[in-house]
Motif scaffolding. Sequence first.
Motif, mmCIF file in Angstrom:
data_model
loop_
_atom_site.group_PDB
_atom_site.id
_atom_site.type_symbol
_atom_site.label_atom_id
_atom_site.label_comp_id
_atom_site.label_asym_id
_atom_site.label_seq_id
_atom_site.Cartn_x
_atom_site.Cartn_y
_atom_site.Cartn_z
ATOM 1 N N ASP A 232 8.904 -6.680 -9.005
ATOM 2 C CA ASP A 232 10.215 -6.419 -8.429
ATOM 3 C C ASP A 232 10.540 -7.564 -7.465
ATOM 4 O O ASP A 232 9.654 -8.352 -7.103
ATOM 5 C CB ASP A 232 10.178 -5.072 -7.690
ATOM 6 N N PHE A 233 11.791 -7.656 -7.017
ATOM 7 C CA PHE A 233 12.144 -8.768 -6.140
ATOM 8 C C PHE A 233 11.461 -8.654 -4.769
ATOM 9 O O PHE A 233 11.399 -9.623 -4.025
ATOM 10 C CB PHE A 233 13.670 -8.862 -5.978
ATOM 11 N N GLU A 234 10.942 -7.457 -4.437
ATOM 12 C CA GLU A 234 10.181 -7.297 -3.197
ATOM 13 C C GLU A 234 8.771 -6.808 -3.507
ATOM 14 O O GLU A 234 8.308 -5.810 -2.992
ATOM 15 C CB GLU A 234 10.885 -6.320 -2.254
ATOM 16 N N GLY A 235 8.098 -7.501 -4.382
ATOM 17 C CA GLY A 235 6.728 -7.125 -4.715
ATOM 18 C C GLY A 235 6.656 -6.234 -5.945
ATOM 19 O O GLY A 235 7.593 -6.146 -6.724
ATOM 20 N N PRO B 291 0.806 -1.227 0.000
ATOM 21 C CA PRO B 291 0.000 0.000 0.000
ATOM 22 C C PRO B 291 0.837 1.274 0.000
ATOM 23 O O PRO B 291 0.485 2.262 -0.645
ATOM 24 C CB PRO B 291 -0.834 -0.127 1.279
ATOM 25 N N ILE B 292 1.963 1.261 0.704
ATOM 26 C CA ILE B 292 2.774 2.470 0.809
ATOM 27 C C ILE B 292 3.323 2.897 -0.553
ATOM 28 O O ILE B 292 3.522 4.084 -0.820
ATOM 29 C CB ILE B 292 3.918 2.277 1.834
ATOM 30 N N ARG B 293 3.553 1.920 -1.434
ATOM 31 C CA ARG B 293 4.059 2.266 -2.769
ATOM 32 C C ARG B 293 2.994 2.975 -3.598
ATOM 33 O O ARG B 293 3.305 3.868 -4.387
ATOM 34 C CB ARG B 293 4.555 1.001 -3.480
ATOM 35 N N ILE B 294 1.759 2.580 -3.432
ATOM 36 C CA ILE B 294 0.663 3.262 -4.118
ATOM 37 C C ILE B 294 0.539 4.684 -3.594
ATOM 38 O O ILE B 294 0.445 5.647 -4.365
ATOM 39 C CB ILE B 294 -0.657 2.494 -3.924
#
Length: 368
Positions: free
Chosen positions: A232-235, A198-201
């Motif tokens: 990405d390697f972390e989502g 969510p923080i990336r959004i």
Amino acid sequence: MSSSRNPAADEAEAAAEEAGRTFRKPSYPVSPRLAGYLARFRRELELPVTYGRLERFRQSLPLNDADGRDTLWESVLYEPSEMAALKVDLKYIYALLKVHGDLSVVDHLYIDRIDFCSFGNSLPFRIRIVNGINENPDYFYIKQADASRIYGLELEHLLSPNRLNYVTHGATLVEEHIAGVPGDVFTRRWLENREIKPIRIAKELVKFNERCFIRLLGDMRSYNFVFVLTPDFEGWQVRIRAMDFDQQSYSGRRTFYLPQFFRDNLALVQFTTNLLDLKTAYQYQREERTLLLQRADASQQRLDILLDAMAGDVIAPEANVLRLRKGLAEHFEADTYLKLESMAALVRENMRQIGLEDTHKRRIEAAG
């Protein structure tokens, strides 16, 4: 500076915007100075298909989506001989967009469909082109050339993290398709997807909001931008891209250039405010402003030439310029805006203001 609008019309337009509607913006012609810019930077090319040629279709059929809903697009049909010639010429235009006109690279592609949409300012034709080997489709658009839209495309190319392929030919504009999940669809289907952090959004929404505001791209309701998702390697990584540039530097209302104020984006805004405190939101805002300045520095000569051309064009009613400069002066607490007489000058001053802020911040950090 002249204007064909009267105060009553401007007030009606502002009221419509507040109610969630947008007046159809007039189309502004490509001026000689803008045409010179396009030629200099290889945007103006000789094309075998013009917008006027596509207008001569003989029949249209409503186009529905996979669930049977009206898409607001119509598939158009031409005389058989004209259709055959169009397919050849349209494939060449696609080759110009993608591989500098090398037809040998696209000989396995075919034109599958031509669609027309009477909704929106640019009245676009959408060309569906398909790979004959694997049946993978792509799209591009042919539209009426509108000066303010072209300025929007070019400012996006220079000041955003995205690069755009488009070309012009007189009064015809050809644009590549911007792939992604439309904002309204993303909100319904992806916003609560646990595979996306969510923080990336939220971070990208803050950055997108800032990009639109500084370069004065308006009307970024959820159906006018897309989410691009990259594994990405972390989502998943998230980027928001504008896909409609009709409202570049036209409205006089300051909040029209801030996506956070549109009702259509309310769910996204609430999602973001529930995740971010003011300190973190300000951090992301500052990050994007710094990146904007870096992009402007990297293309300084080209950006100056573009804004010089834009300053000489009328791309908005005078009343809109006066109203917007007052709103920006209040927002930045800078009276320098009140002397400016063009939308291009307002974009330049926005960039100058964030540059001053950046310099002041670095001085404070150095002193500390």
